[in-house]
Design a protein around this motif. Structure first.
Motif, mmCIF file in Angstrom:
data_model
loop_
_atom_site.group_PDB
_atom_site.id
_atom_site.type_symbol
_atom_site.label_atom_id
_atom_site.label_comp_id
_atom_site.label_asym_id
_atom_site.label_seq_id
_atom_site.Cartn_x
_atom_site.Cartn_y
_atom_site.Cartn_z
ATOM 1 N N UNK A 126 44.324 6.915 49.491
ATOM 2 C CA UNK A 126 43.151 6.414 48.779
ATOM 3 C C UNK A 126 41.926 7.294 48.955
ATOM 4 N N UNK A 127 41.808 8.010 50.059
ATOM 5 C CA UNK A 127 40.626 8.829 50.316
ATOM 6 C C UNK A 127 40.778 10.264 49.823
ATOM 7 N N UNK B 150 41.566 8.440 44.694
ATOM 8 C CA UNK B 150 42.596 7.472 44.341
ATOM 9 C C UNK B 150 42.074 6.039 44.406
ATOM 10 N N UNK B 151 41.221 5.746 45.382
ATOM 11 C CA UNK B 151 40.714 4.376 45.522
ATOM 12 C C UNK B 151 39.813 3.967 44.363
ATOM 13 N N UNK B 152 39.320 4.941 43.600
ATOM 14 C CA UNK B 152 38.445 4.639 42.475
ATOM 15 C C UNK B 152 39.200 4.515 41.153
ATOM 16 N N UNK C 299 51.073 7.366 42.007
ATOM 17 C CA UNK C 299 52.135 7.167 42.980
ATOM 18 C C UNK C 299 53.491 7.592 42.438
ATOM 19 N N UNK C 300 53.741 7.270 41.178
ATOM 20 C CA UNK C 300 54.992 7.689 40.538
ATOM 21 C C UNK C 300 55.074 9.211 40.513
ATOM 22 N N UNK C 301 53.981 9.863 40.154
ATOM 23 C CA UNK C 301 53.965 11.329 40.075
ATOM 24 C C UNK C 301 54.244 11.954 41.436
#
Length: 292
Positions: free
Chosen positions: A79-80, A122-124, A134-136
């Motif tokens: 996320x960061x 990612x968190x945004x 996540x799939x990628x």
């Protein structure tokens, strides 16, 4: 073709039997969807397949860990880190460097519709964008086995379409894909289904074949005769009956559909729910016999 899967796999968590002699297989270029309600054992099956859960009995066939792509039910990304940093980090773990890493990251970002978001944390991201990221990441090293735990749950309809496109592309490129899903309209696109209920396999097969082989009758009604055999569909209910059930006359309520109930052609959702209800009724009957 390369095959992976489980054979008579049993998993226990203390006194809880999470998987009960479950068998499934998937081959290269195929998509297998694992479906079932909450507590059916979908996540446990996938975690057992990738080696994150130990079997109490049975066997598992999978490639080396480096050849498995796994998207957990959580976000599946850091996320960061930004989208680009996530892609580069995972790519470097699998030995990609320099222009090869840059090209692969760019390719995956474009396929997932994330090219304009590579500098965003990612968190945004929205839930759908985060799942596509996540799939990628799971797909970064082009693994021969791709395992996806409910990749589209809670995702907006547009992102669901994007995710399924990524699934289809992966299978077309030769990956063996196993995914769990709560969306039966999505499951209908898979080559085969594994229907679970409380850790047991109810049926496996092509979606159309599972529906065609169903041996019951389903009616639509505003007032189910037997609530334990009915479920919500839209504003009313669907109710399952034996295949030879006919509308009841006076004094027969509970034995057959009421005259106002409308027969419907069962779809995959009807069939999966009806099979789960039958399975639970059979288990309850066995338990009652044992208690007596």
């Amino acid at each position: 073709m390369t095959g992976y899967g489980l054979a008579a796999a049993t998993v226990r968590f203390g006194d809880v039997l999470a998987l009960d002699r479950v068998s499934m297989d998937v081959t290269a270029g195929e998509v297998v969807a694992v479906v079932g309600g909450d507590g059916a054992g979908k996540t446990t099956l996938l975690r057992a397949l990738v080696g994150l859960v130990a079997l109490a009995d049975g066997t598992v066939r999978r490639p080396d860990a480096a050849d498995v792509g796994y998207l957990p039910a959580t976000a599946g990304s850091w996320l960061e880190l930004t989208v680009g940093e996530n892609l580069d980090f995972v790519g470097s773990i699998f030995g990609l460097r320099g222009q090869g890493l840059a090209d692969r990251s760019e390719e995956l970002a474009a396929a997932a519709g994330l090219s304009a978001a590579t500098d965003r944390l990612s968190r945004d991201l929205s839930g759908g964008m985060r799942r596509k990221l996540g799939f990628s990441l799971a797909l970064m090293h082009a693994p021969p086995l791709l395992v996806l735990d409910e990749p589209s749950t809670g995702v907006d309809p547009v992102s669901r379409v994007d995710l399924w496109r990524l699934v289809s592309r992966s299978a077309a490129a030769g990956a063996a894909v196993v995914m769990s899903t709560t969306y039966l309209d999505e499951a209908e696109r898979a080559n085969r289904l594994v229907v679970l209920d409380r850790g047991r396999v109810l049926v496996t097969g092509a979606p159309a074949a599972i529906v065609a082989d169903f041996d019951g009758a389903v009616t639509a009604t505003a007032r189910p005769v037997r609530p334990q055999w009915a479920w919500r569909r839209g504003r009313g209910y669907h109710e399952v009956w034996p295949a030879d059930a006919t509308p009841a006359g006076a004094g027969q309520a509970g034995d057959a559909p009421t005259p106002e109930a409308e027969p419907v052609t069962p779809d995959l959702e009807d069939v999966v729910i009806a099979m789960s209800l039958r399975s639970r009724a059979a288990a309850a009957a066995v338990a009652a016999t044992g208690a007596a």
